[in-house]
Scaffold this motif. Structure first.
Motif, PDB file in Angstrom:
ATOM      1  N   GLY A  33       0.826  -1.208   0.000  1.00 29.27           N
ATOM      2  CA  GLY A  33       0.000   0.000   0.000  1.00 29.27           C
ATOM      3  C   GLY A  33       0.854   1.248   0.000  1.00 29.27           C
ATOM      4  N   LYS A  34       0.230   2.372  -0.344  1.00 27.93           N
ATOM      5  CA  LYS A  34       0.927   3.662  -0.341  1.00 27.93           C
ATOM      6  C   LYS A  34       0.231   4.572   0.658  1.00 27.93           C
ATOM      7  CE  LYS A  34      -1.815   6.010  -3.853  1.00 27.93           C
ATOM      8  NZ  LYS A  34      -2.980   5.324  -3.443  1.00 27.93           N
ATOM      9  N   ALA A  35       0.916   5.604   1.077  1.00 23.47           N
ATOM     10  CA  ALA A  35       0.311   6.521   2.041  1.00 23.47           C
ATOM     11  C   ALA A  35       0.986   7.881   1.976  1.00 23.47           C
ATOM     12  CB  ALA A  35       0.441   5.954   3.451  1.00 23.47           C
ATOM     13  N   LYS A  36       0.185   8.903   2.206  1.00 17.22           N
ATOM     14  CA  LYS A  36       0.735  10.253   2.355  1.00 17.22           C
ATOM     15  C   LYS A  36       1.397  10.387   3.714  1.00 17.22           C
ATOM     16  CE  LYS A  36      -0.734  15.053   1.711  1.00 17.22           C
ATOM     17  NZ  LYS A  36      -1.889  15.937   1.416  1.00 17.22           N
ATOM     18  N   ASN A  37       0.814   9.663   4.679  1.00 15.59           N
ATOM     19  CA  ASN A  37       1.368   9.607   6.038  1.00 15.59           C
ATOM     20  C   ASN A  37       1.413   8.137   6.434  1.00 15.59           C
ATOM     21  OD1 ASN A  37       1.475   9.442   8.960  1.00 15.59           O
ATOM     22  ND2 ASN A  37       0.995  11.639   9.012  1.00 15.59           N
ATOM     23  N   LEU A  38       2.610   7.530   6.412  1.00 14.21           N
ATOM     24  CA  LEU A  38       2.747   6.092   6.653  1.00 14.21           C
ATOM     25  C   LEU A  38       2.189   5.673   8.008  1.00 14.21           C
ATOM     26  CD1 LEU A  38       6.302   5.392   5.190  1.00 14.21           C
ATOM     27  CD2 LEU A  38       4.194   4.260   4.484  1.00 14.21           C
ATOM     28  N   LYS A  39       2.509   6.433   9.066  1.00 12.87           N
ATOM     29  CA  LYS A  39       2.101   6.048  10.415  1.00 12.87           C
ATOM     30  C   LYS A  39       0.582   6.000  10.551  1.00 12.87           C
ATOM     31  CE  LYS A  39       3.162   7.115  15.250  1.00 12.87           C
ATOM     32  NZ  LYS A  39       4.111   6.021  15.419  1.00 12.87           N
ATOM     33  N   ASN A  40      -0.070   7.063  10.073  1.00  6.98           N
ATOM     34  CA  ASN A  40      -1.534   7.113  10.195  1.00  6.98           C
ATOM     35  C   ASN A  40      -2.206   5.999   9.390  1.00  6.98           C
ATOM     36  OD1 ASN A  40      -1.242   9.335  11.793  1.00  6.98           O
ATOM     37  ND2 ASN A  40      -1.855  10.831  10.236  1.00  6.98           N
ATOM     38  N   ARG A  41      -1.687   5.781   8.198  1.00  3.36           N
ATOM     39  CA  ARG A  41      -2.343   4.799   7.329  1.00  3.36           C
ATOM     40  C   ARG A  41      -2.175   3.378   7.857  1.00  3.36           C
ATOM     41  NH1 ARG A  41      -4.488   4.503   2.190  1.00  3.36           N
ATOM     42  NH2 ARG A  41      -5.730   2.602   2.222  1.00  3.36           N
ATOM     43  N   VAL A  42      -0.968   2.994   8.217  1.00  2.93           N
ATOM     44  CA  VAL A  42      -0.727   1.633   8.702  1.00  2.93           C
ATOM     45  C   VAL A  42      -1.485   1.401  10.001  1.00  2.93           C
ATOM     46  CG1 VAL A  42       1.017   0.015   9.518  1.00  2.93           C
ATOM     47  CG2 VAL A  42       1.493   1.447   7.524  1.00  2.93           C
ATOM     48  N   SER A  43      -1.512   2.412  10.859  1.00  8.72           N
ATOM     49  CA  SER A  43      -2.216   2.265  12.148  1.00  8.72           C
ATOM     50  C   SER A  43      -3.697   2.008  11.956  1.00  8.72           C
ATOM     51  CB  SER A  43      -2.026   3.535  12.992  1.00  8.72           C
ATOM     52  OG  SER A  43      -0.659   3.749  13.276  1.00  8.72           O
ATOM     53  N   SER A  44      -4.278   2.532  10.836  1.00  7.07           N
ATOM     54  CA  SER A  44      -5.722   2.386  10.615  1.00  7.07           C
ATOM     55  C   SER A  44      -6.134   0.925  10.422  1.00  7.07           C
ATOM     56  CB  SER A  44      -6.147   3.221   9.401  1.00  7.07           C
ATOM     57  OG  SER A  44      -5.629   2.663   8.207  1.00  7.07           O
ATOM     58  N   TYR A  45      -5.186   0.062  10.048  1.00 10.61           N
ATOM     59  CA  TYR A  45      -5.504  -1.354   9.860  1.00 10.61           C
ATOM     60  C   TYR A  45      -5.673  -2.085  11.183  1.00 10.61           C
ATOM     61  CZ  TYR A  45      -4.332  -1.014   4.887  1.00 10.61           C
ATOM     62  OH  TYR A  45      -4.305  -0.676   3.565  1.00 10.61           O
ATOM     63  N   PHE A  46      -4.999  -1.601  12.219  1.00  9.95           N
ATOM     64  CA  PHE A  46      -4.931  -2.349  13.477  1.00  9.95           C
ATOM     65  C   PHE A  46      -5.911  -1.827  14.516  1.00  9.95           C
ATOM     66  CE2 PHE A  46      -0.991  -2.994  11.252  1.00  9.95           C
ATOM     67  CZ  PHE A  46      -0.754  -4.354  11.409  1.00  9.95           C
ATOM     68  N   VAL A  47      -6.997  -1.218  14.054  1.00  5.97           N
ATOM     69  CA  VAL A  47      -8.066  -0.773  14.942  1.00  5.97           C
ATOM     70  C   VAL A  47      -8.789  -1.998  15.494  1.00  5.97           C
ATOM     71  CG1 VAL A  47     -10.239   0.500  15.068  1.00  5.97           C
ATOM     72  CG2 VAL A  47      -8.364   1.378  13.670  1.00  5.97           C
ATOM     73  N   LYS A  48      -9.085  -1.964  16.760  1.00  4.84           N
ATOM     74  CA  LYS A  48      -9.795  -3.093  17.381  1.00  4.84           C
ATOM     75  C   LYS A  48     -11.194  -3.207  16.789  1.00  4.84           C
ATOM     76  CE  LYS A  48     -10.837  -5.126  21.877  1.00  4.84           C
ATOM     77  NZ  LYS A  48     -10.826  -4.921  23.354  1.00  4.84           N
ATOM     78  N   ASN A  49     -11.593  -4.447  16.446  1.00  8.73           N
ATOM     79  CA  ASN A  49     -12.900  -4.712  15.823  1.00  8.73           C
ATOM     80  C   ASN A  49     -13.107  -3.871  14.557  1.00  8.73           C
ATOM     81  OD1 ASN A  49     -13.618  -6.537  17.919  1.00  8.73           O
ATOM     82  ND2 ASN A  49     -14.307  -4.812  19.181  1.00  8.73           N
ATOM     83  N   HIS A  50     -12.139  -3.959  13.668  1.00  2.80           N
ATOM     84  CA  HIS A  50     -12.228  -3.212  12.400  1.00  2.80           C
ATOM     85  C   HIS A  50     -13.539  -3.567  11.697  1.00  2.80           C
ATOM     86  CE1 HIS A  50     -11.240  -1.645   8.450  1.00  2.80           C
ATOM     87  NE2 HIS A  50     -10.173  -1.045   8.974  1.00  2.80           N
ATOM     88  N   PRO A  51     -14.260  -2.564  11.156  1.00  2.00           N
ATOM     89  CA  PRO A  51     -15.583  -2.850  10.572  1.00  2.00           C
ATOM     90  C   PRO A  51     -15.535  -3.716   9.313  1.00  2.00           C
ATOM     91  CG  PRO A  51     -14.914  -0.571  10.163  1.00  2.00           C
ATOM     92  CD  PRO A  51     -13.944  -1.132  11.138  1.00  2.00           C
ATOM     93  N   ASP A  52     -14.393  -3.760   8.611  1.00  2.00           N
ATOM     94  CA  ASP A  52     -14.332  -4.529   7.360  1.00  2.00           C
ATOM     95  C   ASP A  52     -13.796  -5.933   7.625  1.00  2.00           C
ATOM     96  OD1 ASP A  52     -14.427  -4.909   4.488  1.00  2.00           O
ATOM     97  OD2 ASP A  52     -12.248  -4.824   4.559  1.00  2.00           O
ATOM     98  N   ARG A  53     -14.606  -6.932   7.273  1.00  2.00           N
ATOM     99  CA  ARG A  53     -14.235  -8.324   7.520  1.00  2.00           C
ATOM    100  C   ARG A  53     -12.962  -8.719   6.778  1.00  2.00           C
ATOM    101  NH1 ARG A  53     -15.184 -12.313   4.247  1.00  2.00           N
ATOM    102  NH2 ARG A  53     -16.684 -11.054   3.059  1.00  2.00           N
TER     103      ARG A  53
END
Length: 601
Positions: A33-53
């Motif tokens: 994946g690509k990101a304008k802000n690597l930290k923010n983008r990668v962190s978004s995957y590891f949210v507890k109970n992510h809504p996307d299966r």
């Protein structure tokens, strides 16, 4: 990677733009994946109970993260694209590989050939395309053969070989489709001038060859060389005809890319148009299968990068239906009105038709009851490049013998079968003499005026029995009713069973063994049978009316009324005087009976 380990890894990731890679336990790259802000983008995957299966499934398989910092978000897009193509991670969307589409190739050689090619090797020539629609590519090649005298042989036409007299002219020369450069009958300078015009047309610079043809036409006319002037005029008209079909909206619109997207849970559908000097130079619609819950702007950025690279676009403006934040070194425009909005609506229409067609095809293919008729209609839809299945087809045919009793007929097929209750006869009312074109215009006008007044269902396809003339007359009728472009219409010519499209001089030749051609032929033959039957019946009625007019006191109107009431000659002969007198009076009835009695003696 456990939640605790993920937190430790995330703490190390910088806030710079870049590309990140997720590795599985087997050290396989499973996502890029690509990101304008690597930290923010990668962190978004590891949210507890992510809504996307799907995202939760990806995270459960991540065991290691790598990232690469780049200068800009556009650099990140470039690197992401390269890594996805190289590793093909199973959680990334993969775009269709366009290398199988054909190109037009102008060879790097003396007296260059212009041919199609699917192998992209830029060392061997200049390539234009790819052409997602092969038909438009072959139309271009046919036009080049009309305008220019290009060689089709693969001889090595070096100056040394030509001077040594190694070659002889072939049949193409005698047919005046080649000027014989192999024997030195055409100079390299003259040949290269024609090839330069081809390059200009393929680049969308039509005004240059147009001016060249016009100047030569005027020069020839001034020298009283009228045959040459006519040849240049025909070339100019051919190019102008191509231009009229290719003009988008406004030639002043310049060079732009147009891209539109629509998506659902499982896939996104994207249409791309490359506009050069106001002409569509490339068009492609594709489906992108979603692997995660990718947002539309990310998908569009990836597709647009791929399309601009494939079609070698450097347009400074991109027209889109959504905002794209990635720096494409071009201005992103979301127009609301005007010509640019019309272009965007064209792209959106392509997307919606593509999406509708796919859903329709899947529905039919998934049905266990799919039968031969459905298969034929699907094939016919593909052969004629229709936007929807032709479940309701209407076909028109004229009939007259030596100009007498002109009639026409319309037959209707629904779901690939005759719908005889919808058949219609037409007696020609406004045309005098045997004029098939005017007759076709009349009956098409009458048929669809009636349907519009009754707000009845319009057909999915109109078929005209005849070539370009009959088709053009039917199209003029539809234009007057403002139905042209809303109902697909084709003509079928009897000689070679070729299919003609409106405003296209080149016919379509469907495989003679094709089920779709057989269906069109069946519909055409049924229309012809129905028209001939009505014509014979009308002729016999006319003959009988003429015969009754020989009786004193019986005119055409009275004779026609009698035929209408009694339905035939036999019934009138067998009727008694009192029965006939109910319609014509006792005196005339008596004369009719005496007339038939005299004939029978």
């Amino acid at each position: 990677m456990s939640v605790f380990e993920a937190k430790a890894e995330l703490a190390k990731i910088p806030t710079e733009p870049g590309v990140y890679r997720y590795f599985s336990e087997e050290e396989e790259i499973i996502y890029v994946g690509k990101a304008k802000n690597l930290k923010n983008r990668v962190s978004s995957y590891f949210v507890k109970n992510h809504p996307d299966r799907k995202t939760r499934r990806l995270v459960s398989q991540i065991r290691r993260i790598e990232y690469t910092i780049v200068h800009t978000e556009f650099d990140a897009l470039l690197l992401e694209n390269q890594l996805i193509k190289r590793y093909q991670p199973r959680f990334n969307i993969l775009l269709r590989d366009d290398k199988t589409y054909p190109f037009i190739k102008v060879f790097n050689e003396p007296f260059p050939r212009v041919e199609t090619s699917r192998r992209l090797d830029k060392k061997t020539g200049t390539f234009y395309g790819p052409f997602a629609n092969a038909r438009s590519m072959y139309n271009l090649l046919d036009m080049f053969r009309e305008l220019y005298t290009l060689r089709t042989c693969n001889l090595n036409l070096t100056p040394e070989n030509i001077e040594a007299g190694k070659f002889k002219v072939c049949m193409e020369y005698h047919l005046k489709r080649c000027k014989g450069p192999c024997e030195g009958r055409q100079s390299l300078e003259d040949y290269d001038r024609e090839v330069a015009s081809i390059h200009q047309i393929l680049k969308g610079q039509l005004s240059i060859p147009q001016n060249y043809f016009k100047e030569n036409m005027i020069a020839a006319a001034e020298k009283m060389e009228f045959e040459k002037a006519h040849e240049w005029k025909m070339k100019l008209e051919t190019l102008q005809s191509f231009q009229s079909k290719s003009t988008v909206i406004n030639p002043k619109i310049g060079n732009v890319d147009v891209v539109a997207i629509a998506s659902d849970e499982d896939a996104a559908y994207v249409n791309y148009l490359k506009i050069v000097n106001g002409y569509i130079m490339a068009a492609q619609t594709l489906e992108v299968k979603k692997k995660l819950d990718e947002p539309d702007d990310e998908i569009l950025a990836l597709v647009l990068f791929e399309m601009r690279t494939t079609y070698e676009s450097d347009a400074k403006e991109i027209i889109s239906n959504i905002d794209i934040t990635t720096d494409f070194k071009a201005e992103i425009t979301i127009p609301k009105i005007g010509d640019k909005r019309s272009l965007l609506e064209m792209a959106l229409k392509n997307v919606h038709f593509f999406r509708k067609e796919k859903a329709e095809r899947q529905m039919i293919e998934s049905s266990a009851t799919t039968n031969r008729r459905d298969r034929v209609l699907i094939k016919l839809k593909a052969d004629l490049q229709l936007k929807s299945l032709p479940r309701h087809i209407e076909c028109f045919d004229n009939s007259n013998i030596q100009g007498t009793n002109p009639v026409a007929a319309m037959v209707c097929f629904k779901e690939g079968r005759p719908s005889k209750k919808d058949y219609r006869h037409f007696s020609i009312k406004t045309v005098i003499g045997p004029n098939d074109f005017a007759s076709m215009h009349e009956v098409v006008t009458r048929r669809y005026t009636r349907l519009l007044e009754e707000q009845a269902e319009l057909p999915d396809l109109i078929v005209v029995d005849g070539g370009k003339g009959q088709l053009s007359a039917a199209c003029d009728a539809l234009k007057a009713l403002k139905l042209y472009g809303k109902i697909p219409i084709v003509g079928i010519a009897k000689r070679l069973e070729e299919i003609y499209f409106p405003e296209d001089t080149l016919p379509l030749y469907i495989d003679k063994k094709s089920e779709s051609l057989r269906l069109i032929q069946q519909i055409r033959d049924e229309a012809h049978r129905f028209a001939i039957t009505y014509h014979r019946d009308k002729r016999s009625r006319s003959a009988f009316v003429s015969e009754l007019e020989n009786i004193e006191g019986i005119g055409k109107k009275t004779a026609a009324n009698l035929l209408k009431e009694f339905r035939g000659v036999k019934a009138i002969r067998e009727a008694d005087v009192e029965r006939i007198a109910q319609f014509v009076g006792k005196d005339k009835a008596q004369k009719i009976k005496e007339y038939f009695a005299a004939i029978e003696q």
